[in-house]
Design an enzyme around this catalytic site. Structure first.
Site, PDB file in Angstrom:
ATOM      1  N   ASP A 241      34.884  12.131 -38.637  1.00 48.95           N
ATOM      2  CA  ASP A 241      34.152  11.421 -37.773  1.00 48.95           C
ATOM      3  C   ASP A 241      33.051  11.844 -37.318  1.00 48.95           C
ATOM      4  O   ASP A 241      32.609  13.169 -37.146  1.00 48.95           O
ATOM      5  CB  ASP A 241      35.177  11.217 -36.396  1.00 48.95           C
ATOM      6  CG  ASP A 241      34.654  10.194 -35.667  1.00 48.95           C
ATOM      7  OD1 ASP A 241      34.018   9.238 -35.788  1.00 48.95           O
ATOM      8  OD2 ASP A 241      34.945  10.466 -34.143  1.00 48.95           O
TER       9      ASP A 241
ATOM     10  N   GLY B  30      39.047  10.603 -31.572  1.00 54.46           N
ATOM     11  CA  GLY B  30      39.555   9.704 -30.826  1.00 54.46           C
ATOM     12  C   GLY B  30      40.569   8.828 -31.135  1.00 54.46           C
ATOM     13  O   GLY B  30      41.083   8.891 -32.184  1.00 54.46           O
TER      14      GLY B  30
ATOM     15  N   ASP C 184      28.977   4.762 -36.186  1.00 53.00           N
ATOM     16  CA  ASP C 184      27.545   4.686 -35.664  1.00 53.00           C
ATOM     17  C   ASP C 184      26.840   3.977 -36.729  1.00 53.00           C
ATOM     18  O   ASP C 184      27.340   3.680 -37.729  1.00 53.00           O
ATOM     19  CB  ASP C 184      27.098   6.136 -35.484  1.00 53.00           C
ATOM     20  CG  ASP C 184      25.837   6.084 -34.412  1.00 53.00           C
ATOM     21  OD1 ASP C 184      25.242   5.300 -34.420  1.00 53.00           O
ATOM     22  OD2 ASP C 184      25.707   7.307 -34.095  1.00 53.00           O
TER      23      ASP C 184
ATOM     24  N   THR D 222      30.614  11.464 -34.131  1.00 50.84           N
ATOM     25  CA  THR D 222      30.260  11.310 -32.766  1.00 50.84           C
ATOM     26  C   THR D 222      31.394  12.244 -32.000  1.00 50.84           C
ATOM     27  O   THR D 222      32.442  11.970 -32.200  1.00 50.84           O
ATOM     28  CB  THR D 222      30.230  10.033 -32.045  1.00 50.84           C
ATOM     29  OG1 THR D 222      29.262   9.220 -32.904  1.00 50.84           O
ATOM     30  CG2 THR D 222      29.512  10.295 -30.580  1.00 50.84           C
TER      31      THR D 222
ATOM     32  N   ARG E 145      17.913   8.719 -32.752  1.00 55.05           N
ATOM     33  CA  ARG E 145      18.394   7.391 -32.602  1.00 55.05           C
ATOM     34  C   ARG E 145      17.530   6.752 -31.678  1.00 55.05           C
ATOM     35  O   ARG E 145      16.942   7.005 -30.773  1.00 55.05           O
ATOM     36  CB  ARG E 145      19.768   7.445 -31.597  1.00 55.05           C
ATOM     37  CG  ARG E 145      20.244   6.068 -31.224  1.00 55.05           C
ATOM     38  CD  ARG E 145      21.429   5.854 -31.924  1.00 55.05           C
ATOM     39  NE  ARG E 145      21.986   4.472 -31.830  1.00 55.05           N
ATOM     40  CZ  ARG E 145      23.125   4.615 -31.259  1.00 55.05           C
ATOM     41  NH1 ARG E 145      23.792   5.741 -30.455  1.00 55.05           N
ATOM     42  NH2 ARG E 145      23.631   3.454 -30.613  1.00 55.05           N
TER      43      ARG E 145
END
Length: 1261
Positions: free
Chosen positions: A514, A898, A767, A516, A701
């Site tokens: 993953d 998560g 993302d 983030t 970003r």
């Protein structure tokens, strides 16, 4: 029975199953009962292990409609069998969504439309008023005029399947979603609430709204654990040894089994309790529901059914079901589902006036599409917003196991089995040992009959051969290595709830990460801003709260365009919004609940700069009067309306009003390309694309801001009802905000270690695509010189087929001259080399992944071969990606942080969670270290554990065969090993060696080659077979040579045999007691000494160190054990002690024979070590097995990847098809001229596949 009667459940879904109907047959049941009695219960065990046999032996085939028992078989690669009993329920109607008042009285009313996930039969109802019957009977009494309908259903994996006449199949009832209702209908027909009778009637079908995780009793778990075939075999062995009066080892085995079972029960019970506590924490609460007559009633959440209208309390609650908001706004923490502990604002489902129906209102309600309006089960509603005394209401759409949380719990309760070659091979290996045992069994019976041995002895000794060949201590021995690995992992803060997976981790050749919170830090940091004035960019600035900018629209946009809220006085919301707002230094003030309820929908949230930021001197012209001056000094902006961020639109907008101003302003923020497209052309700088590209290439970003002054005719009330499309147009471009998502310090180093070890790495994130590609380049996942090909897939629409457009992402420009973007493979590689290195990576987003998976299934396999970045992936897509990678034979690891990674962590061969929340319940491994450095550690420990398993398995196989050879040779002279000889070998030698040889720690670094994946592989079989032949040769030689000695006599031996050539005065003890079993003879003693040393020799030979484990000399318990046993055996051989000799039942032999035995043992050791070390490890490994290593043992590149690319030409030359599917694909693609796709091509799906391919490349003109 005809094949047509095979039904398919859950067609096209992950849980797709084939269903066959059966009816119980009495005479078959009677026959099976008789068989169970005759076999002493063994047949019952067999039927317990084989559900298919159980059903077919006790039932006859019938149609699915009339079935009493259904036999289910999964359609995945495991093809598992299950059985379920069909039950019948009586209800006043057959469709839960029909009103009982309108239901027809004929029994042929449409049967239940969709099936349900609910809980057990008829015990479902919880009725508010006491009654003496079940809810169904109560309802039937109430509606006595109606014909009660028989409803057939069965429960499987916490889901109820109901028979549906119109489709002639069983289906699941999930909730309101089954009706495919539009948003408009949901408001108009379902927002009034249900009557109490309707609620009771629906509860018959949907069951209690509860995710019940039953913790099985210790007794139930014990029975399930003890009925494992291995433990049954151990029980058989213990009974046999007791009959043979071999009590000591029987007690030792029982003791080990009890410890093993107790440990296993403790772990399983602990997992159940952990899951139960996680689910039960907030599963039952009191809720208020609206009844159809506008009454409000308080009920238990277990009574909720789809269609109930629930009132969300203003102080928040934990949601007990999935519900869609129909009025009001909620702020929700969804960390249970998404892993992001960021409050999300949920707004009510759009309900336009009849005149202005939009597409959204006409589209069918879908929890995924309308998740901005849906409150999910298990998520925490922190606070609600309501106006003019309105209640915040939500319509219940799904309950129980059908909810989002229920599905997560089901995936944990009923995981797919993880297929691993080692365990399949272990069973094959055991079958080989059983075959060897069968030969010995027949041999011993024939020999005993020929020599007229009593029947009882024949039975015991021939069965004993089986327990010798298949070692009952094997499970304990195999578990030891895993337990030690688990303990070592615990020392480095990696906790494991599924120990069997440790071995599988040793084979991992691809890891998905993953982004983030895993590869990068959790939050974003503000890097700077770049404002636009008069249509051109200013210089970038790192702070936005300069005094001269306070009253600019740029800062006003930063201060207002967000979804932040105050919870207990603390600002909370999206981390990006939070950083952006903090960068302004402004203050946010919200209306209190009392103020909100007093006003109409116009009590806004207010933001203002702190006083010290405002200029001390008034920035007003002389003609402005004093009142305006006071207003301007009180500089405040009220947020009048929010259009929340939508990932589909990639933007959010607010309408705000400056205190004292008549007209309102619209502020917009979002993805730069989207924002620029909504702005007036002249306000967007010409170099916008270049500046933006510069930032995204560096991994920043970027968020763009825009503003528009609204017309004065737009009043407060009009703004509340206006469509966002009217606002988001003709904006003025304000500039860019640049945010930085920093990599964790450990990330690049760990990824480099994995690449060096030829372990492929893949990023799977929620993302943005460009940010993900940039982070992949920064952390080294994609080297700078490699090309990234983005696959944009479009679903079929208006008659056109689905298609993929290929575009090449730009490389980070290191060179001074501008490079062409469309780099074809030939530009990257030398043309004269035959595509030796595939320097390209595919990147795609979740939408493209879904289209490709559906319309280009064979293309997906090629894409995952080189896919490195998967962006905007939904939780279930992450799981699908893992399955796609496993589909081409990768052994996949997954590292995430998560609950949105739960499914993927559970599905991967080795899932490691960096969070201790819900993900850790689903994940086999949880790391306390919050970065990815745990991944190489886990793989190293996995490799060490796997090699240990091989060592132990090989050692236990050799131990069985050595003992089998000894016993078989001794049976030929009607002798055997003595009980205490067996005991000394089994406990002092074998158990001690097995439990210490597993202690080697893992090697300190990851090496490029992987251990073998299974036992049935060239080197391992060669190793075991050569050692068996060596041991057989030396034992047979000893057995025959002792009979050639001049002092040898047949049993019973003379008392002075020892003194024939040795003057040593050792008292005679050979005739001191009766030797019924012919144990004390020269053959026995010679074989006992030789075989005891053979166990130690093979233990040393098989105890491999580098490159996966630390060398054996660093394992001091093993070294001490082996040296002690060597010393003890040499001592009793050369210095007989009467008491020890009596205990071990060995006879005295001449000293010169002892020297000869020592020479035999030394020769045996030299040959064993030479064969294993020199011939196997050096010569054969390099010459013979290296050609096959790609497929069989995965010794060189673990993956054909851009990071560890295999040489296809070498693959082709080997003349052998690689076993792993991904290597086979790599071989095909290496000679495919159309691969990789060129940047000018589009790939279209063909409606009718020809030549096995369902797509074609097309060149864009």
């Amino acid at each position: 029975m005809e094949k047509e009667d095979m039904k398919v459940l859950n067609k096209g879904e992950e849980e797709e199953m084939e269903l066959q109907g059966y009816r119980l047959c009495r005479w078959r049941l009677a026959l099976v009962g008789l068989g169970v009695l005759c076999t002493g219960g063994f047949l019952l065990l067999l039927l317990y292990w084989m559900p298919e046999w159980c059903v077919k032996s006790t039932c006859t085939r019938t149609t699915a409609r009339d079935a009493e028992v259904v036999l289910l078989r999964s359609t995945d690669e495991f093809r598992r069998w299950f059985l379920a009993r069909v039950r019948v329920m009586l209800a006043p109607g057959s469709n839960p969504f029909h009103s009982l008042d309108t239901q027809t009285t004929s029994p042929s009313s449409p049967s239940c439309p969709f099936p349900s996930s609910a809980s057990p039969h008829l015990a479902n109802g919880h009725t508010p008023h006491p009654n003496d019957g079940s809810p169904a009977q109560e309802l039937i009494r109430k509606y006595a005029d109606y014909q009660p309908t028989q409803i057939r259903y069965f429960t499987f994996h916490s889901t109820k399947y109901y028979w549906k006449d119109d489709v002639q199949n069983f289906e699941v009832l999930t909730g309101l979603g089954d009706l495919q209702i539009s948003c408009y209908t949901l408001h108009s027909e379902h927002s009034a609430g249900l009557t109490r009778d309707q609620q009771e009637y629906r509860r018959l079908f949907f069951g209690v709204n509860e995710i019940a995780v039953k913790v099985p009793s210790v007794f139930k778990l014990l029975i399930k654990e003890v009925l494992n075939p291995f433990y049954i075999f151990q029980l058989f062995s213990v009974i046999l040894w007791s009959a043979d009066e071999y009590y000591y080892y029987a007690v030792a085995i029982v003791f080990m089994s009890v410890i093993s079972i107790a440990t296993s029960l403790y772990t399983i019970k602990k997992q159940y309790i952990m899951l139960h506590d996680m689910v039960a924490a907030h599963s039952i609460v009191r809720v208020s529901v609206c009844r159809a007559n506008n009454d409000i009633e308080e009920i238990l959440s277990t009574d909720l059914v789809p269609g109930d209208v629930m009132i969300i309390p203003s102080n928040g609650t934990i949601m007990p079901c999935d519900a869609v908001l129909v009025s009001g706004t909620c702020i929700v923490n969804e960390s249970m589902l998404t892993g992001e502990s960021v409050p999300v604002t949920k707004t009510n489902l759009p309900n336009p006036m009849p005149g202005e129906r939009s597409d959204e209102a006409d589209s069918a309600y879908n929890t995924e599409e309308h998740k901005r309006h849906t409150l999910f089960c298990g998520t925490n509603v922190i606070q609600t917003r309501f106006y003019t005394g309105e209640l915040v209401k939500a319509v219940v759409v799904r309950t129980g196991f059908s909810t989002a949380k229920g599905q997560l719990v089901r995936s944990i309760l009923y995981p797919k089995p993880t297929d691993f070659k080692l365990y399949r091979d272990a069973y094959l290996f055991l079958l080989c040992l059983v075959a060897v045992a069968g030969i010995g069994f027949v041999y011993s019976i024939v020999l005993s009959i020929m020599k007229s041995v009593p029947a009882k002895t024949i039975i015991i000794e021939s069965l004993d051969i089986i327990t010798i060949t298949v070692p009952p201590a094997l499970p304990a021995a195999m578990t030891a290595g895993i337990v030690y690995a688990q303990r070592r992992l615990k020392n480095i803060s990696i906790f494991c709830i599924s120990p069997q997976r440790i071995n599988i981790c040793g084979q991992i050749n691809l890891v998905c990460f993953d982004k983030t919170g895993t590869l990068t830090e959790d939050g974003l940091d503000m890097w700077g801003v770049q404002r636009v004035e008069n249509g051109s960019f200013q210089l970038s600035e790192n702070i936005a709260y300069k005094e001269n900018l306070v009253k600019s629209h740029f800062v006003a946009c930063m201060a207002t365009c967000h979804s932040l809220t105050k919870i207990d006085g603390q600002l909370s919301g999206d981390p990006l919004d939070l950083k952006m707002f903090e960068a302004t230094g402004w203050i946010l003030e919200e209306a209190t609940e009392e103020e909100t309820s007093l006003h109409n929908r116009i009590m806004p949230t207010v933001v203002r700069p702190p006083k010290q930021l405002l200029s001390p001197e008034p920035a007003v012209s002389p003609e402005q009067d004093m009142e305006l001056f006071e207003l301007s000094s009180a500089y405040e902006i009220g947020i009048v309306r929010q259009f929340p961020f939508s990932s589909a639109l990639q933007r959010m907008t607010v309408v705000a009003r400056l205190l004292g101003e008549k007209r309102m302003d619209a502020y917009l923020k979002g993805a730069p390309e989207v924002v620029a497209s909504l702005c007036k052309k002249e306000t967007v700088p010409d170099n916008f694309a270049a500046i933006l590209e510069g930032y995204t290439k560096q991994g920043f970003r970027v968020i763009a801001l825009a503003h528009r002054r609204l017309e004065s005719k737009l009043t407060w009330h009009k703004v509340q009802n206006i469509n966002r499309d009217h606002i988001e147009t003709n904006m003025e471009f304000l500039g860019l905000i640049v945010m930085q998502n920093k990599l964790k310090a450990e990330t690049p180093g760990v990824l480099q270690d994995l690449h060096r070890a030829n372990i492929r790495t893949v990023m799977v994130t929620g993302d943005n695509m460009l940010t993900a590609i940039s982070v992949a380049r920064d952390c080294g996942m994609i080297p700078p010189q490699d090309t990234v090909i983005i696959a944009d897939a479009l679903p079929p629409h208006s008659g056109q087929a689905a298609k993929i457009t290929w575009r090449y992402a730009d490389k980070p420009s290191k060179a001074s001259r501008s490079e062409e973007v469309n780099i074809s493979l030939e530009d990257v590689c030398y043309v004269d080399e035959q595509k030796t290195r595939e320097l390209y990576h595919f990147a795609m987003n979740g939408k493209s992944f879904a289209v490709i998976a559906e319309h280009f299934p064979d293309m997906l396999q090629k894409l995952v071969l080189h896919g490195t970045v998967f962006a905007r992936m939904a939780p279930d897509q992450k799981t699908q990606l893992i399955e796609a990678l496993q589909g081409v034979d990768y052994i996949v690891g997954m590292c995430g942080d998560g609950a949105n990674d739960c499914g993927a962590l559970k599905r991967a061969h080795g899932g490691i969670s960096l969070s201790e929340l819900e993900a850790s319940v689903a994940s086999p491994f949880t790391s306390r270290t919050p970065n990815i450095s745990c991944v190489p550690s886990l793989i190293r420990e996995g490799r060490a554990a796997l090699i240990t398993s091989f060592c132990v398995f090989k050692f236990m196989a050799l131990y069985s065969i050595i003992q089998y050879i000894s016993v078989t040779l001794l049976y030929s002279i009607l002798s055997n090993l003595g009980d205490f000889q067996f005991l000394f070998i089994d406990i002092a030698i074998i158990l001690l060696i097995v439990f210490t040889m597993s202690l080697n720690p893992a090697w300190k670094e990851l090496v490029p080659r992987r251990p073998p994946s299974g036992l049935i592989s060239g080197p391992l079989l060669f190793s075991v077979l050569t050692q068996i032949l060596i041991c057989l040769g030396f034992q047979t030689f000893t057995f025959l040579w002792v009979q050639q000695q001049p002092w040898y006599t047949v049993w019973p031996p003379p008392t002075d045999a020892h003194n024939v050539s040795s003057p040593m005065n050792v008292s005679d003890h050979n005739d001191t007691e009766e030797d019924d079993h012919n144990i004390q003879n020269f053959e026995n003693t010679s074989l006992f000494y030789v075989s005891s040393f053979q166990y130690l020799i093979v233990a040393i030979v098989f105890s491999k160190g580098k490159p996966f484990r630390q060398p054996s000399y660093k394992n001091w318990p093993f070294v001490v054990s082996v040296l002690s046993l060597y010393f003890f055996l040499l001592f009793i051989m050369f210095h007989p002690v009467e008491s020890i000799d009596q205990f071990l039942e060995v006879v005295s032999v001449p000293f010169e024979w002892r020297v000869k035995l020592l020479i035999i043992i030394l020769l045996n050791a030299a040959v064993s070590i030479a064969v294993e070390t020199f011939i196997l490890d050096i010569i054969l490994w390099k010459l013979v097995f290296s050609r096959d290593k790609q497929g069989s043992f995965g010794i060189t590149p673990a993956a054909p990847t851009p990071q560890g690319a295999i040489d296809p030409s070498r693959l082709c030359c080997s003349g052998k098809m690689p076993k792993a599917r991904y290597m086979h694909l790599a071989q095909e693609l290496s000679v495919d001229p159309d691969w990789p796709p060129k940047p000018t091509t589009t790939t279209e799906a063909k409606p009718h596949p020809e030549n096995g391919s369902n797509y074609q490349f097309m060149i864009n003109s």
